[in-house]
Write a protein that holds these residues in place. Structure first.
Motif, PDB file in Angstrom:
ATOM      1  N   ASP A  21     -13.180 -54.777 -67.912  1.00 40.69           N
ATOM      2  CA  ASP A  21     -13.868 -53.827 -68.803  1.00 40.69           C
ATOM      3  C   ASP A  21     -13.681 -52.422 -68.208  1.00 40.69           C
ATOM      4  O   ASP A  21     -14.516 -51.939 -67.465  1.00 40.69           O
ATOM      5  CB  ASP A  21     -15.357 -54.217 -68.879  1.00 40.69           C
ATOM      6  CG  ASP A  21     -16.084 -53.448 -69.963  1.00 40.69           C
ATOM      7  OD1 ASP A  21     -15.437 -52.645 -70.671  1.00 40.69           O
ATOM      8  OD2 ASP A  21     -17.312 -53.631 -70.094  1.00 40.69           O
ATOM      9  N   PHE A  22     -12.549 -51.786 -68.556  1.00 39.56           N
ATOM     10  CA  PHE A  22     -12.165 -50.534 -67.886  1.00 39.56           C
ATOM     11  C   PHE A  22     -13.270 -49.485 -67.827  1.00 39.56           C
ATOM     12  O   PHE A  22     -13.494 -48.876 -66.779  1.00 39.56           O
ATOM     13  CB  PHE A  22     -10.911 -49.937 -68.526  1.00 39.56           C
ATOM     14  CG  PHE A  22      -9.669 -50.710 -68.202  1.00 39.56           C
ATOM     15  CD1 PHE A  22      -9.320 -50.972 -66.889  1.00 39.56           C
ATOM     16  CD2 PHE A  22      -8.850 -51.188 -69.207  1.00 39.56           C
ATOM     17  CE1 PHE A  22      -8.184 -51.699 -66.578  1.00 39.56           C
ATOM     18  CE2 PHE A  22      -7.707 -51.922 -68.908  1.00 39.56           C
ATOM     19  CZ  PHE A  22      -7.375 -52.181 -67.602  1.00 39.56           C
ATOM     20  N   PRO A  23     -13.988 -49.216 -68.935  1.00 44.16           N
ATOM     21  CA  PRO A  23     -15.005 -48.148 -68.855  1.00 44.16           C
ATOM     22  C   PRO A  23     -16.184 -48.493 -67.946  1.00 44.16           C
ATOM     23  O   PRO A  23     -17.085 -47.692 -67.775  1.00 44.16           O
ATOM     24  CB  PRO A  23     -15.466 -47.978 -70.313  1.00 44.16           C
ATOM     25  CG  PRO A  23     -14.465 -48.703 -71.138  1.00 44.16           C
ATOM     26  CD  PRO A  23     -13.881 -49.759 -70.281  1.00 44.16           C
ATOM     27  N   ARG A  24     -16.181 -49.702 -67.408  1.00 42.73           N
ATOM     28  CA  ARG A  24     -17.249 -50.108 -66.479  1.00 42.73           C
ATOM     29  C   ARG A  24     -16.742 -50.099 -65.034  1.00 42.73           C
ATOM     30  O   ARG A  24     -17.278 -50.800 -64.177  1.00 42.73           O
ATOM     31  CB  ARG A  24     -17.795 -51.479 -66.854  1.00 42.73           C
ATOM     32  CG  ARG A  24     -18.533 -51.509 -68.143  1.00 42.73           C
ATOM     33  CD  ARG A  24     -19.937 -52.082 -67.937  1.00 42.73           C
ATOM     34  NE  ARG A  24     -20.793 -51.644 -69.028  1.00 42.73           N
ATOM     35  CZ  ARG A  24     -21.924 -50.987 -68.848  1.00 42.73           C
ATOM     36  NH1 ARG A  24     -22.335 -50.686 -67.639  1.00 42.73           N
ATOM     37  NH2 ARG A  24     -22.650 -50.615 -69.874  1.00 42.73           N
ATOM     38  N   SER A  25     -15.716 -49.337 -64.769  1.00 40.81           N
ATOM     39  CA  SER A  25     -15.241 -49.219 -63.386  1.00 40.81           C
ATOM     40  C   SER A  25     -16.280 -48.447 -62.567  1.00 40.81           C
ATOM     41  O   SER A  25     -17.161 -47.791 -63.126  1.00 40.81           O
ATOM     42  CB  SER A  25     -13.893 -48.509 -63.363  1.00 40.81           C
ATOM     43  OG  SER A  25     -12.941 -49.297 -64.046  1.00 40.81           O
ATOM     44  N   LYS A  26     -16.133 -48.543 -61.223  1.00 43.60           N
ATOM     45  CA  LYS A  26     -17.168 -47.961 -60.352  1.00 43.60           C
ATOM     46  C   LYS A  26     -16.600 -46.871 -59.465  1.00 43.60           C
ATOM     47  O   LYS A  26     -15.462 -46.975 -59.004  1.00 43.60           O
ATOM     48  CB  LYS A  26     -17.754 -49.047 -59.445  1.00 43.60           C
ATOM     49  CG  LYS A  26     -18.598 -50.035 -60.193  1.00 43.60           C
ATOM     50  CD  LYS A  26     -19.280 -50.982 -59.250  1.00 43.60           C
ATOM     51  CE  LYS A  26     -20.095 -51.974 -60.072  1.00 43.60           C
ATOM     52  NZ  LYS A  26     -20.631 -53.066 -59.294  1.00 43.60           N
ATOM     53  N   ALA A  27     -17.410 -45.881 -59.226  1.00 41.71           N
ATOM     54  CA  ALA A  27     -17.051 -44.853 -58.245  1.00 41.71           C
ATOM     55  C   ALA A  27     -18.060 -44.906 -57.101  1.00 41.71           C
ATOM     56  O   ALA A  27     -19.245 -45.180 -57.319  1.00 41.71           O
ATOM     57  CB  ALA A  27     -17.072 -43.461 -58.874  1.00 41.71           C
ATOM     58  N   HIS A  28     -17.561 -44.676 -55.912  1.00 42.65           N
ATOM     59  CA  HIS A  28     -18.426 -44.631 -54.736  1.00 42.65           C
ATOM     60  C   HIS A  28     -18.327 -43.214 -54.171  1.00 42.65           C
ATOM     61  O   HIS A  28     -17.253 -42.803 -53.723  1.00 42.65           O
ATOM     62  CB  HIS A  28     -17.939 -45.669 -53.723  1.00 42.65           C
ATOM     63  CG  HIS A  28     -18.885 -45.867 -52.589  1.00 42.65           C
ATOM     64  ND1 HIS A  28     -18.677 -46.769 -51.592  1.00 42.65           N
ATOM     65  CD2 HIS A  28     -20.059 -45.261 -52.290  1.00 42.65           C
ATOM     66  CE1 HIS A  28     -19.675 -46.703 -50.734  1.00 42.65           C
ATOM     67  NE2 HIS A  28     -20.521 -45.807 -51.137  1.00 42.65           N
ATOM     68  N   LEU A  29     -19.411 -42.488 -54.249  1.00 42.61           N
ATOM     69  CA  LEU A  29     -19.432 -41.124 -53.705  1.00 42.61           C
ATOM     70  C   LEU A  29     -19.656 -41.247 -52.202  1.00 42.61           C
ATOM     71  O   LEU A  29     -20.750 -41.596 -51.751  1.00 42.61           O
ATOM     72  CB  LEU A  29     -20.550 -40.322 -54.371  1.00 42.61           C
ATOM     73  CG  LEU A  29     -20.700 -38.875 -53.918  1.00 42.61           C
ATOM     74  CD1 LEU A  29     -19.445 -38.056 -54.204  1.00 42.61           C
ATOM     75  CD2 LEU A  29     -21.912 -38.233 -54.591  1.00 42.61           C
ATOM     76  N   LEU A  30     -18.605 -41.004 -51.431  1.00 42.40           N
ATOM     77  CA  LEU A  30     -18.676 -41.231 -49.983  1.00 42.40           C
ATOM     78  C   LEU A  30     -19.400 -40.109 -49.269  1.00 42.40           C
ATOM     79  O   LEU A  30     -20.090 -40.329 -48.275  1.00 42.40           O
ATOM     80  CB  LEU A  30     -17.269 -41.345 -49.393  1.00 42.40           C
ATOM     81  CG  LEU A  30     -16.361 -42.424 -49.978  1.00 42.40           C
ATOM     82  CD1 LEU A  30     -14.967 -42.294 -49.384  1.00 42.40           C
ATOM     83  CD2 LEU A  30     -16.930 -43.806 -49.693  1.00 42.40           C
ATOM     84  N   ARG A  31     -19.189 -38.890 -49.763  1.00 39.83           N
ATOM     85  CA  ARG A  31     -19.736 -37.738 -49.049  1.00 39.83           C
ATOM     86  C   ARG A  31     -19.767 -36.554 -49.980  1.00 39.83           C
ATOM     87  O   ARG A  31     -18.811 -36.331 -50.717  1.00 39.83           O
ATOM     88  CB  ARG A  31     -18.820 -37.422 -47.851  1.00 39.83           C
ATOM     89  CG  ARG A  31     -19.390 -36.456 -46.859  1.00 39.83           C
ATOM     90  CD  ARG A  31     -19.343 -36.988 -45.465  1.00 39.83           C
ATOM     91  NE  ARG A  31     -20.082 -38.226 -45.347  1.00 39.83           N
ATOM     92  CZ  ARG A  31     -21.398 -38.300 -45.135  1.00 39.83           C
ATOM     93  NH1 ARG A  31     -22.109 -37.221 -44.994  1.00 39.83           N
ATOM     94  NH2 ARG A  31     -22.005 -39.464 -45.051  1.00 39.83           N
TER      95      ARG A  31
END
Ligand SMILES: CC(C)(COP(=O)(O)OP(=O)(O)OC[C@H]1O[C@@H](n2cnc3c(N)ncnc32)[C@H](O)[C@@H]1OP(=O)(O)O)[C@@H](O)C(=O)NCCC(=O)NCCS
Length: 436
Positions: free
Chosen positions: A262-272
């Motif tokens: 489900d492409f629009p449900r991909s995740k981003a991780h804000l590292l800093r």
């Protein structure tokens, strides 16, 4: 401060702890940072203590080069088959902790603490901790600080969590940006550029935030994936924010994980996210929250009262978990209490107990109308008295927890709880944005 840090780095080990360990046929000694083989062995022992695999040479070399500011204490057992591999590790260095009011206080940062499973629960940590705290105290370092693997370990040594951290998961499909519009621009940059500019931005930002500390030098390469042994650095994206005048005011790092189902449900991780201005903060957060194809943004070591939670329209878009994070331990009561500012005036007597004796005593804290404190031991009659341990005093030091809460928890006794609580309260919530 630099001189104090150097004297701390080069100080001999504490004689009492050395003798106590020698009585068990163990040797407490400092591993010199330029003893390449010794540092590699020290790091191998430390990594094993934190459940890591046997480290590769490229890794230990890269780490060794980046921890030269640290004093590396080790405990050695000459009777074992690997006498050069320490069975106890303990790193420390003097760095600056931001206190309420924006000043800084030299603090002994403690890290990389391990005892080999073969030698656990025989008092090795206690000996290293007592000895290294005595070294810092004798040099006049007024505070010790650490972040912890387990919250149960360090209270007995007088430490307590004085700043908390939050992990946030934000469902971006629910976000409607209500934060300010920002006049500057966001651009992608290389990870190397992040590495180059982030330290100055962090220094500007951390000096305004109680609980933050000067970044240990080696951390930047770890964040940016710019260390030679970095695993998958190519996944890290770097951003900068420049304001309307073209001045660099913030940078950020993030990774993405594609959701193939489900492409629009991909995740981003804000590292800093390092922002020196409110504009940069808002712009960088907004950019990450509005990334196409991203349904969730995760970030950790946020402030408990992170402003972004008030910028997303739907507060329940964010699922937040709070945890103890920045542990402090006062070593010198007058130096620590006079270094911070206060938001109320008044006087209170602090009757402090300390298992190691450093902070023990009855102290008169007097705060004048401009929030400046003096501390003395000349105690008049009739003032409110607070009885507490050094861990509780350290917990309240940055204003993150009210002395009224600690009194309600039975950890503090006070003749006038509100007088004491009012004095220690501080309007800017403390935070620490990384581990060390
Ligand atoms: C945590 C660690 C360093 C303890 O070393 P140790 O030499 O076994 O500790 P000591 O024998 O000196 O114990 C001192 C006291 O701490 C207590 N203690 C030690 N480890 C503890 C733990 N993990 N949880 C709770 N209490 C602990 C002991 O019971 C003892 O209590 P007491 O003095 O009140 O009787 C060791 O277990 C270790 O290396 N753990 C894995 C790495 C890690 O988590 N390091 C800490 C990083 S922040």
């Amino acid at each position: 401060m630099d001189d104090l840090a150097a004297r701390h780095h080069d100080a001999p080990v504490d004689e009492e702890s050395r003798a106590a360990l020698a009585a068990q046929d163990l040797e407490l000694r400092i591993v010199a940072n330029d003893d390449a083989d010794g540092v590699v062995e020290w790091l191998r022992a430390m990594e094993r203590g934190f459940l890591a695999s046997e480290p590769k040479e490229e890794h230990t070399r890269a780490v060794a080069e980046r921890i030269v500011q640290r004093r590396l204490a080790g405990v050695f057992d000459a009777s074992g088959p690997l006498p050069g591999l320490p069975i106890g590790t303990f790193a420390s260095w003097v760095g600056e902790l931001t206190v309420p009011g924006g000043g800084g206080i030299p603090s002994c940062a403690i890290s990389m603490v391990t005892v080999a499973p073969t030698h656990r629960r025989r008092g090795l940590l206690r000996s290293m901790m007592a000895g290294e705290l005595r070294v810092a105290h004798e040099l006049g370092v007024p505070m010790a600080m650490l972040t912890v693997s387990e919250s149960t370990i360090y209270g007995r040594f007088g430490f307590a969590s004085a700043a908390y951290s939050a992990r946030g998961r934000i469902d971006t499909t629910r976000v409607r940006w209500t934060g300010p519009a920002t006049p500057g621009r966001i651009d992608f940059i290389t990870r190397e550029r992040f590495r180059e500019v982030a330290p100055d931005l962090h220094d500007r930002a951390r000096r305004a935030m109680p609980g933050e500390i000067a970044m240990p030098v080696g951390h930047w390469d770890r964040f940016a994936g710019t260390r030679p042994d970095a695993e998958h650095p190519e996944r890290i994206r770097a951003l900068q924010y420049t304001d309307a005048a073209g001045e660099l005011q913030g940078v950020a790092l993030y990774t993405v994980r594609e959701n193939e189902a489900d492409f629009p449900r991909s995740k981003a991780h804000l590292l800093r996210l390092v922002a020196a201005t409110a504009d940069a903060y808002a712009a960088l957060w907004r950019f990450v929250l509005e990334l196409d194809l991203i349904g969730e943004v995760e970030a950790s070591e946020l402030a408990v009262e992170e402003p972004v939670f008030w910028m997303i329209g739907d507060r329940r878009a964010a699922t937040v978990t709070v945890r103890d994070h920045q542990y402090l331990r006062i070593l010198d009561v007058p130096a620590a209490l006079t270094a911070r500012r206060y938001a109320a005036s008044g006087s209170v007597v602090l009757d402090v107990t300390d298992p190691f004796g450093f902070a023990e005593g009855r102290w008169l804290l007097e705060v004048d109308a401009d929030g400046t404190a003096t501390v003395s031991t000349d105690i008049p009659e009739g003032l409110p008295v607070v009885r507490l341990g050094v861990a509780e005093l350290s917990a309240a030091y940055l204003g993150s927890v009210s002395l009224a809460t600690l009194t309600a928890a039975g950890r503090v006794e006070a003749t006038d709880v509100f007088a004491a609580a009012r004095l220690f309260a501080w309007p800017v919530p403390a935070r620490l944005s990384f581990w060390y």
